[in-house]
Design a protein around this motif. Structure first.
Motif, PDB file in Angstrom:
ATOM      1  N   ALA A 177      11.120   7.253  -3.102  1.00 13.15           N
ATOM      2  CA  ALA A 177      11.247   6.732  -4.336  1.00 13.15           C
ATOM      3  C   ALA A 177      10.803   5.278  -4.280  1.00 13.15           C
ATOM      4  CB  ALA A 177      12.717   6.646  -4.766  1.00 13.15           C
ATOM      5  N   THR A 178      10.181   4.735  -3.316  1.00 11.34           N
ATOM      6  CA  THR A 178       9.795   3.478  -3.164  1.00 11.34           C
ATOM      7  C   THR A 178       8.296   3.308  -2.456  1.00 11.34           C
ATOM      8  OG1 THR A 178      10.747   2.840  -0.970  1.00 11.34           O
ATOM      9  CG2 THR A 178      11.882   2.514  -3.243  1.00 11.34           C
ATOM     10  N   ALA A 179       7.594   2.370  -2.399  1.00 10.39           N
ATOM     11  CA  ALA A 179       6.387   2.413  -1.857  1.00 10.39           C
ATOM     12  C   ALA A 179       6.716   2.233  -0.371  1.00 10.39           C
ATOM     13  CB  ALA A 179       5.320   1.221  -2.338  1.00 10.39           C
ATOM     14  N   ARG A 180       7.500   1.633   0.054  1.00 12.93           N
ATOM     15  CA  ARG A 180       8.077   1.276   1.424  1.00 12.93           C
ATOM     16  C   ARG A 180       8.396   2.704   2.191  1.00 12.93           C
ATOM     17  NH1 ARG A 180      11.882  -1.513   0.305  1.00 12.93           N
ATOM     18  NH2 ARG A 180      13.348  -0.085   0.326  1.00 12.93           N
ATOM     19  N   ALA A 181       9.028   3.607   1.428  1.00 10.98           N
ATOM     20  CA  ALA A 181       9.702   4.910   1.937  1.00 10.98           C
ATOM     21  C   ALA A 181       8.099   5.719   1.792  1.00 10.98           C
ATOM     22  CB  ALA A 181      10.658   5.513   0.945  1.00 10.98           C
ATOM     23  N   GLN A 182       7.410   5.661   0.934  1.00 18.10           N
ATOM     24  CA  GLN A 182       6.009   6.576   0.870  1.00 18.10           C
ATOM     25  C   GLN A 182       5.325   6.312   2.064  1.00 18.10           C
ATOM     26  OE1 GLN A 182       5.141   9.172  -1.087  1.00 18.10           O
ATOM     27  NE2 GLN A 182       3.456   9.092   0.578  1.00 18.10           N
ATOM     28  N   ARG A 183       5.280   5.065   2.479  1.00 12.84           N
ATOM     29  CA  ARG A 183       4.357   4.780   3.587  1.00 12.84           C
ATOM     30  C   ARG A 183       5.092   5.120   5.018  1.00 12.84           C
ATOM     31  NH1 ARG A 183       4.059  -0.252   0.774  1.00 12.84           N
ATOM     32  NH2 ARG A 183       5.951  -1.352   1.886  1.00 12.84           N
TER      33      ARG A 183
ATOM     34  N   GLY B  41       0.779  -1.214   0.118  1.00 11.87           N
ATOM     35  CA  GLY B  41      -0.056   0.033   0.139  1.00 11.87           C
ATOM     36  C   GLY B  41       0.959   1.204  -0.025  1.00 11.87           C
ATOM     37  N   GLY B  42       0.234   2.429  -0.336  1.00 13.90           N
ATOM     38  CA  GLY B  42       0.790   3.663  -0.356  1.00 13.90           C
ATOM     39  C   GLY B  42       0.937   4.413   1.134  1.00 13.90           C
TER      40      GLY B  42
END
Length: 297
Positions: free
Chosen positions: A132-138, A87-88
């Protein structure tokens, strides 16, 4: 009720969300000053937490109904739980903010990955995030949610952005033994580090000394590229240094997840950590830790 029991119950309550390795390292620093409640989703961990002086509470950030008993339990909260793997948005932090009391103090352990690739630049906490990644966006989503909560609830929020965590039992020894390659020197990326014991001390220091609504880089003084880190660990433990490949060659032999960790280069300043939190790190560099490990051996 005896005097010791009275003293225990008069201590202010503190709630740890996500009491994993770093949380366990924090417990001896916290229990003299707080009545500590530690949330776990695994009932089997209750005995371990209780033995370390914490009161275990079984709850799950993915199941909001289990969090109701936490509402208003403590006005000091350490949030170390990672987001879910998909998820974002960080739904877990959304669930947590719904039960946080007004005027609470929260320390959130985030990640330096929120900055994305910075081309090796050196910078402080004023730099804008660029995940830059979904992990970082979360993680960015979690930070934003907590800032919103702090504004509306008059809470005090501290955010610690944390790089790669290492310790004697958190070194890339299996990777080195497997001969997993690293980037060639010409294409290698700058990385940042912190020892798990120092991170535990930083979180506790933030409780007592952090400025409200402040971000801190929880990083040491190491100035290393990723391949240099692997080489240093290999040398310290008598292992072969990893082979070096170009990025194009590496893409053919490692997983996309592993390659993503080799695609971001940055060097984080830690002046706030020292000046505002008064931190003197036990392990100011990875090399200092490895030298101590060699001496102990």
């Amino acid at each position: 009720m005896n005097k010791i029991s009275l003293q225990k119950f008069r201590r202010p309550r503190l709630l740890i969300i996500g009491c994993g390795d770093v949380g366990m390292r924090m417990l001896p620093l916290l229990t003299p000053y707080f009545r500590v409640f530690a949330v776990t989703s695994q009932p089997a961990r209750c005995a371990e937490l209780r033995a370390r002086g914490a009161q275990p509470l079984v709850a799950n950030l993915d199941q909001p109904a289990t969090l109701r008993r936490l509402r208003g339990l403590a006005h000091t909260v350490l949030h170390l739980a990672p987001p879910a793997a998909q998820g974002g948005q960080d739904v877990r932090t959304r669930h947590l903010t719904a039960i946080l009391p007004e005027r609470a103090q929260v320390v959130y352990v985030s990640t330096t990955g929120v900055y994305g690739d910075c081309g090796g630049a050196r910078f402080d906490e004023t730099r804008a995030v660029a995940p830059a990644t979904a992990r970082a966006q979360r993680r960015v989503d979690a930070e934003q949610m907590l800032r919103q909560w702090a504004r509306h609830a008059c809470g005090q929020l501290s955010i610690l952005r944390v790089p790669g965590i290492y310790a004697a039992d958190r070194l890339p020894l299996a990777r080195l033994q497997a001969g997993t390659p690293a980037l060639c020197a010409a294409e290698d990326v700058h990385t940042n580090h912190i020892h798990a014991d120092d991170l535990a001390r930083i979180v506790v220091a933030a409780l007592f000394r952090a400025r409200p609504q402040r971000i801190y880089h929880a990083v040491d003084d190491s100035a290393m590229k990723m391949g240099e880190y692997f080489d240093a660990v290999a040398d310290a433990y008598g292992l072969a240094r990893p082979p070096r490949l170009s990025r194009a060659e590496l893409r053919q032999v490692v997983t996309p997840a592993l390659l993503s960790f080799m695609s971001e280069s940055r060097q984080l300043e830690n002046r706030r950590l020292r000046r505002e939190l008064g931190m003197r790190l036990r392990y100011p560099t990875v090399q200092a830790f490895l030298q101590q490990a060699r001496t102990a051996a």
